[in-house]
Design a protein around this motif. Structure first.
Motif, mmCIF file in Angstrom:
data_model
loop_
_atom_site.group_PDB
_atom_site.id
_atom_site.type_symbol
_atom_site.label_atom_id
_atom_site.label_comp_id
_atom_site.label_asym_id
_atom_site.label_seq_id
_atom_site.Cartn_x
_atom_site.Cartn_y
_atom_site.Cartn_z
ATOM 1 N N LEU A 37 0.848 -1.184 0.000
ATOM 2 C CA LEU A 37 0.000 0.000 0.000
ATOM 3 C C LEU A 37 0.887 1.239 0.000
ATOM 4 O O LEU A 37 1.703 1.418 0.902
ATOM 5 C CB LEU A 37 -0.912 0.002 1.225
ATOM 6 C CG LEU A 37 -1.974 1.086 1.305
ATOM 7 C CD1 LEU A 37 -2.970 0.956 0.161
ATOM 8 C CD2 LEU A 37 -2.703 1.023 2.628
ATOM 9 N N VAL A 38 0.772 2.083 -1.025
ATOM 10 C CA VAL A 38 1.648 3.246 -1.142
ATOM 11 C C VAL A 38 0.905 4.565 -0.966
ATOM 12 O O VAL A 38 1.535 5.601 -0.783
ATOM 13 C CB VAL A 38 2.410 3.255 -2.493
ATOM 14 C CG1 VAL A 38 3.375 2.102 -2.555
ATOM 15 C CG2 VAL A 38 1.458 3.245 -3.652
ATOM 16 N N LYS A 39 -0.415 4.542 -1.040
ATOM 17 C CA LYS A 39 -1.211 5.748 -0.825
ATOM 18 C C LYS A 39 -2.348 5.424 0.123
ATOM 19 O O LYS A 39 -2.814 4.289 0.193
ATOM 20 C CB LYS A 39 -1.789 6.271 -2.135
ATOM 21 C CG LYS A 39 -0.776 6.877 -3.070
ATOM 22 C CD LYS A 39 -1.454 7.547 -4.231
ATOM 23 C CE LYS A 39 -0.438 8.178 -5.147
ATOM 24 N NZ LYS A 39 -1.093 8.796 -6.299
ATOM 25 N N GLY A 40 -2.822 6.428 0.830
ATOM 26 C CA GLY A 40 -3.922 6.239 1.765
ATOM 27 C C GLY A 40 -5.260 6.094 1.062
ATOM 28 O O GLY A 40 -5.411 6.425 -0.113
ATOM 29 N N GLU A 72 -12.790 -1.356 0.510
ATOM 30 C CA GLU A 72 -13.056 -2.767 0.802
ATOM 31 C C GLU A 72 -12.040 -3.673 0.120
ATOM 32 O O GLU A 72 -11.605 -4.671 0.702
ATOM 33 C CB GLU A 72 -14.470 -3.135 0.357
ATOM 34 C CG GLU A 72 -15.551 -2.503 1.204
ATOM 35 C CD GLU A 72 -16.946 -2.741 0.655
ATOM 36 O OE1 GLU A 72 -17.092 -3.531 -0.296
ATOM 37 O OE2 GLU A 72 -17.890 -2.119 1.176
ATOM 38 N N ASN A 73 -11.649 -3.345 -1.110
ATOM 39 C CA ASN A 73 -10.643 -4.138 -1.812
ATOM 40 C C ASN A 73 -9.304 -4.095 -1.093
ATOM 41 O O ASN A 73 -8.629 -5.115 -0.947
ATOM 42 C CB ASN A 73 -10.470 -3.655 -3.251
ATOM 43 C CG ASN A 73 -11.379 -4.362 -4.220
ATOM 44 O OD1 ASN A 73 -11.834 -5.469 -3.946
ATOM 45 N ND2 ASN A 73 -11.649 -3.722 -5.321
ATOM 46 N N VAL A 74 -8.907 -2.913 -0.631
ATOM 47 C CA VAL A 74 -7.633 -2.778 0.082
ATOM 48 C C VAL A 74 -7.666 -3.600 1.360
ATOM 49 O O VAL A 74 -6.718 -4.327 1.680
ATOM 50 C CB VAL A 74 -7.332 -1.287 0.378
ATOM 51 C CG1 VAL A 74 -6.169 -1.149 1.341
ATOM 52 C CG2 VAL A 74 -7.047 -0.540 -0.910
ATOM 53 N N ARG A 75 -8.765 -3.528 2.109
ATOM 54 C CA ARG A 75 -8.888 -4.303 3.354
ATOM 55 C C ARG A 75 -8.928 -5.797 3.073
ATOM 56 O O ARG A 75 -8.368 -6.598 3.815
ATOM 57 C CB ARG A 75 -10.140 -3.890 4.128
ATOM 58 C CG ARG A 75 -10.138 -2.462 4.582
ATOM 59 C CD ARG A 75 -9.092 -2.210 5.652
ATOM 60 N NE ARG A 75 -9.100 -0.811 6.049
ATOM 61 C CZ ARG A 75 -8.039 -0.038 6.045
ATOM 62 N NH1 ARG A 75 -6.876 -0.511 5.693
ATOM 63 N NH2 ARG A 75 -8.121 1.221 6.415
ATOM 64 N N SER A 76 -9.590 -6.204 1.979
ATOM 65 C CA SER A 76 -9.663 -7.621 1.627
ATOM 66 C C SER A 76 -8.300 -8.185 1.254
ATOM 67 O O SER A 76 -8.046 -9.378 1.434
ATOM 68 C CB SER A 76 -10.636 -7.831 0.468
ATOM 69 O OG SER A 76 -11.938 -7.483 0.853
ATOM 70 N N HIS A 87 -3.553 -2.421 5.814
ATOM 71 C CA HIS A 87 -4.137 -1.490 6.763
ATOM 72 C C HIS A 87 -3.394 -0.167 6.823
ATOM 73 O O HIS A 87 -4.008 0.869 6.990
ATOM 74 C CB HIS A 87 -4.176 -2.106 8.167
ATOM 75 C CG HIS A 87 -4.979 -3.364 8.229
ATOM 76 N ND1 HIS A 87 -6.343 -3.368 8.247
ATOM 77 C CD2 HIS A 87 -4.598 -4.660 8.239
ATOM 78 C CE1 HIS A 87 -6.784 -4.610 8.290
ATOM 79 N NE2 HIS A 87 -5.738 -5.417 8.285
ATOM 80 N N LYS A 88 -2.071 -0.199 6.725
ATOM 81 C CA LYS A 88 -1.266 1.007 6.869
ATOM 82 C C LYS A 88 -0.455 1.261 5.599
ATOM 83 O O LYS A 88 -0.074 0.327 4.896
ATOM 84 C CB LYS A 88 -0.280 0.862 8.027
ATOM 85 C CG LYS A 88 -0.927 0.743 9.386
ATOM 86 C CD LYS A 88 0.135 0.624 10.452
ATOM 87 C CE LYS A 88 -0.487 0.553 11.827
ATOM 88 N NZ LYS A 88 0.538 0.456 12.869
ATOM 89 N N LEU A 128 -3.354 2.856 -5.795
ATOM 90 C CA LEU A 128 -3.056 2.905 -4.368
ATOM 91 C C LEU A 128 -1.980 1.908 -3.949
ATOM 92 O O LEU A 128 -1.425 2.027 -2.853
ATOM 93 C CB LEU A 128 -4.323 2.607 -3.549
ATOM 94 C CG LEU A 128 -5.524 3.521 -3.766
ATOM 95 C CD1 LEU A 128 -6.719 3.008 -3.006
ATOM 96 C CD2 LEU A 128 -5.193 4.942 -3.374
ATOM 97 N N VAL A 129 -1.705 0.913 -4.784
ATOM 98 C CA VAL A 129 -0.785 -0.159 -4.412
ATOM 99 C C VAL A 129 0.291 -0.362 -5.469
ATOM 100 O O VAL A 129 0.135 0.032 -6.620
ATOM 101 C CB VAL A 129 -1.525 -1.495 -4.179
ATOM 102 C CG1 VAL A 129 -2.540 -1.382 -3.078
ATOM 103 C CG2 VAL A 129 -2.175 -1.990 -5.450
ATOM 104 N N ASN A 130 1.373 -0.999 -5.053
ATOM 105 C CA ASN A 130 2.408 -1.497 -5.967
ATOM 106 C C ASN A 130 2.361 -3.015 -5.911
ATOM 107 O O ASN A 130 2.260 -3.600 -4.826
ATOM 108 C CB ASN A 130 3.798 -1.048 -5.543
ATOM 109 C CG ASN A 130 4.100 0.366 -5.971
ATOM 110 O OD1 ASN A 130 3.441 0.924 -6.839
ATOM 111 N ND2 ASN A 130 5.111 0.965 -5.351
#
Length: 61
Positions: A9-12, A22-26, A30-31, A54-56
């Motif tokens: 996760l690289v961005k909030g 929901e996708n990020v949490r799944s 978290h941080k 939001l992710v790499n």
């Protein structure tokens, strides 16, 4: 042995839509800066693709 991908996760998610949150949490994130290893399956690839801003994603050894 199955191939794995590393998702970081690289961005909030403060201004993300509820579905993106929901996708990020799944994915188990978290941080900001947190990384997880997941199997390289179409399910996890698709979830990461929906929040690609939001992710790499990289191949894990």
């Amino acid at each position: 042995m199955t191939k794995q991908i590393k998702i970081t996760l690289v961005k909030g998610v403060a201004h993300a839509t509820d579905r993106q949150k929901e996708n990020v949490r799944s994915l188990g994130l978290h941080k900001i800066g947190q990384s997880v290893l997941r199997e390289d399956t179409p399910v996890y690839r698709g979830m990461a693709d929906k929040v690609r801003h939001l992710v790499n994603v990289e191949e894990a050894d």
